[in-house]
Scaffold this motif. Sequence first.
Motif, short mmCIF file in Angstrom:
data_model
loop_
_atom_site.label_atom_id
_atom_site.label_comp_id
_atom_site.label_asym_id
_atom_site.label_seq_id
_atom_site.Cartn_x
_atom_site.Cartn_y
_atom_site.Cartn_z
N GLY A 61 0.83 -1.20 0.00
CA GLY A 61 0.00 0.00 0.00
C GLY A 61 0.86 1.25 0.00
N GLY A 62 0.29 2.33 0.52
CA GLY A 62 0.91 3.65 0.38
C GLY A 62 0.31 4.27 -0.88
N VAL A 63 0.07 5.57 -0.83
CA VAL A 63 -0.64 6.18 -1.95
C VAL A 63 0.11 6.01 -3.27
CG1 VAL A 63 -1.47 8.38 -2.87
CG2 VAL A 63 -1.93 7.78 -0.50
N ARG A 71 4.67 1.43 7.55
CA ARG A 71 3.42 0.65 7.66
C ARG A 71 2.22 1.58 7.84
NH1 ARG A 71 4.76 -3.61 12.32
NH2 ARG A 71 5.75 -1.76 13.17
N TYR A 72 1.07 1.05 7.41
CA TYR A 72 -0.21 1.76 7.58
C TYR A 72 -1.20 0.75 8.12
CZ TYR A 72 -4.77 3.57 5.88
OH TYR A 72 -6.08 3.99 5.76
N MET A 73 -2.03 1.18 9.08
CA MET A 73 -2.97 0.26 9.70
C MET A 73 -4.36 0.89 9.69
SD MET A 73 -2.46 -1.26 13.47
CE MET A 73 -3.23 0.06 14.35
N GLY A 125 -17.98 1.55 7.15
CA GLY A 125 -16.87 2.28 6.53
C GLY A 125 -15.61 2.29 7.38
N LEU A 126 -14.70 3.20 7.02
CA LEU A 126 -13.42 3.30 7.73
C LEU A 126 -13.67 3.82 9.15
CD1 LEU A 126 -10.25 3.30 7.54
CD2 LEU A 126 -10.46 5.73 6.95
N ILE A 127 -13.20 3.05 10.15
CA ILE A 127 -13.36 3.49 11.53
C ILE A 127 -12.19 4.39 11.93
CG2 ILE A 127 -13.72 2.72 13.92
CD1 ILE A 127 -15.90 1.84 11.89
N ALA A 153 -2.11 12.49 0.75
CA ALA A 153 -2.05 11.13 1.27
C ALA A 153 -3.27 10.82 2.11
CB ALA A 153 -0.78 10.95 2.08
N SER A 154 -3.86 11.84 2.71
CA SER A 154 -5.02 11.67 3.58
C SER A 154 -5.54 13.07 3.90
CB SER A 154 -4.62 10.98 4.88
OG SER A 154 -3.73 11.83 5.61
N PRO A 155 -6.77 13.19 4.40
CA PRO A 155 -7.24 14.53 4.79
C PRO A 155 -6.27 15.18 5.79
CG PRO A 155 -9.07 12.98 4.78
CD PRO A 155 -7.82 12.17 4.55
N GLY A 156 -5.69 14.37 6.69
CA GLY A 156 -4.77 14.90 7.70
C GLY A 156 -3.52 15.52 7.08
N LYS A 157 -3.20 15.13 5.86
CA LYS A 157 -1.99 15.66 5.22
C LYS A 157 -2.32 16.55 4.02
CE LYS A 157 0.86 11.68 6.56
NZ LYS A 157 1.44 10.39 6.10
N ALA A 158 -3.60 16.90 3.86
CA ALA A 158 -4.02 17.66 2.67
C ALA A 158 -3.29 18.99 2.55
CB ALA A 158 -5.53 17.88 2.71
N VAL A 198 -13.85 0.81 0.79
CA VAL A 198 -13.63 2.24 0.61
C VAL A 198 -12.15 2.60 0.53
CG1 VAL A 198 -15.81 3.09 1.51
CG2 VAL A 198 -13.99 2.50 3.11
N THR A 199 -11.29 1.82 1.19
CA THR A 199 -9.86 2.14 1.18
C THR A 199 -9.34 2.09 -0.25
OG1 THR A 199 -9.65 1.13 3.35
CG2 THR A 199 -7.62 1.52 2.17
N GLY A 200 -8.79 3.22 -0.72
CA GLY A 200 -8.15 3.21 -2.04
C GLY A 200 -9.00 3.71 -3.19
N ALA A 201 -10.23 4.16 -2.93
CA ALA A 201 -11.09 4.61 -4.04
C ALA A 201 -10.49 5.82 -4.76
CB ALA A 201 -12.48 4.95 -3.52
N GLY A 202 -10.00 6.78 -3.99
CA GLY A 202 -9.44 8.00 -4.58
C GLY A 202 -8.21 7.71 -5.43
O1 LIG Z 1 -1.00 9.15 5.52
C1 LIG Z 1 -1.31 8.23 4.76
N1 LIG Z 1 -2.54 7.67 4.81
C2 LIG Z 1 -2.91 6.67 3.96
C3 LIG Z 1 -2.04 6.16 3.04
C4 LIG Z 1 -2.42 5.05 2.09
O2 LIG Z 1 -3.70 5.34 1.56
C5 LIG Z 1 -4.50 4.16 1.45
C6 LIG Z 1 -5.83 4.40 2.12
O3 LIG Z 1 -6.39 5.61 1.65
P1 LIG Z 1 -7.97 5.92 1.57
O4 LIG Z 1 -8.50 5.77 2.96
O5 LIG Z 1 -8.07 7.31 1.02
O6 LIG Z 1 -8.54 4.95 0.63
C7 LIG Z 1 -3.71 3.03 2.08
O7 LIG Z 1 -3.22 2.16 1.09
C8 LIG Z 1 -2.56 3.72 2.80
O8 LIG Z 1 -1.38 2.99 2.74
C9 LIG Z 1 -0.75 6.74 2.96
O9 LIG Z 1 0.08 6.38 2.11
N2 LIG Z 1 -0.43 7.75 3.84
#
Ligand SMILES: O=c1[nH]cc([C@@H]2O[C@H](COP(=O)(O)O)[C@@H](O)[C@H]2O)c(=O)[nH]1
Length: 297
Positions: free
Chosen positions: A40-42, A96-98, A105-107, A173-178, A255-259
């Motif tokens: 994973g990872g964007v 790693r991402y968890m 949906g995403l909790i 990468a995420s709303p937190g990092k927008a 939902v994970t990965g749609a964007g």
């Molecule tokens: O700060 C981050 N959050 C999320 C991801 C990655 O984004 C995906 C999940 O994103 P979303 O919830 O937008 O589908 C996961 O594969 C995760 O590894 C990332 O690289 N960095």
Amino acid sequence: MTERKDILCIGSVLWDIIGRSASHMRQGSDVPGRITRLPGGVAMNIAMTLARFGMAPTLLTAIGRDAEGDELVRACQRMGMRTDLIYRSEDLPTDRYMAVEGANGLIAAIADAHSLEAAGAKILGPLEDGALGSRDTPFDGLVALDGNLTVSLLEKIARSPAFAAADLRVAPASPGKAERLLPFVNSARATLYVNLEEAGLLCQTQFDTSADAARGLLKRGALRVLVTDGGNAATEADENDLISQTPPEVLVTRVTGAGDTFMAAHIAAEASGASRADALARALQAAATYVSGDTPL
Ligand SMILES: O=c1[nH]cc([C@@H]2O[C@H](COP(=O)(O)O)[C@@H](O)[C@H]2O)c(=O)[nH]1
Ligand SMILES: Nc1ncnc2c1ncn2[C@@H]1O[C@H](COP(=O)(O)OP(=O)(O)O)[C@@H](O)[C@H]1O
């Protein structure tokens, strides 16, 4: 046969550890489900989708020289990606991402991308040392960049001559990092791919529709934007044109990965010569197929 189009994917390549349950979940839930580990990872998610759409991604990222890192690099190679320019660190662990996903949906999720942040500009060496580009001959192809890099590195990229000739596609990468992507809004560099929430964060407001959000981003200086809004209409816009389209209606199972899927499908469609309206329609179709995909629980 057409040649596979090259693209550089810069940002996070890590292991996703995803817990999924068919139950409705809330804070403190403890329920049966499945836990999986997958690449994973964007940047990697975009690269995987680009590869599925027939493109040839080269990864620029930081991966540890540990067992997890070796396994991750092998997984990338099996998917046909170029991995020889990845920065392999002796002393940084593989990131790693968890995430936990319930029926609702995403909790919650935690991204530990500290190694990528610590490696900093080292991951961009191949754009300066001649492997992909140099001071006199900057890289002039497609680049997909994710907002996991530090703000200072993203600021540097927005101004860097090494990227001046590239067709730069950027995603948070995420709303937190927008907000890390502000340098690209302010400097009118790149095509930005954001969801409605991220567009609001970048403009320090809230938008009701993707079209409003696209106008807001352009007004603040963005060159070109794609704004998605889940099952509602998505918009592509620059100073000349604004196109909104509604995604196909589907039953959402993940939902994970749609964007990321949306962005990769859009880049691949444009790389194959699709018109703006067609590229948007193909990206929405690909994302709809993805979010309604099978997820065995
Ligand atoms: O700060 C981050 N959050 C999320 C991801 C990655 O984004 C995906 C999940 O994103 P979303 O919830 O937008 O589908 C996961 O594969 C995760 O590894 C990332 O690289 N960095
Ligand atoms: N409920 C849904 N119905 C149909 N398509 C969806 C749905 N949710 C997401 N998508 C597709 O995925 C794209 C990106 O979703 P969105 O939630 O806006 O992004 P992100 O995953 O970045 O939060 C949407 O534009 C749409 O094409």
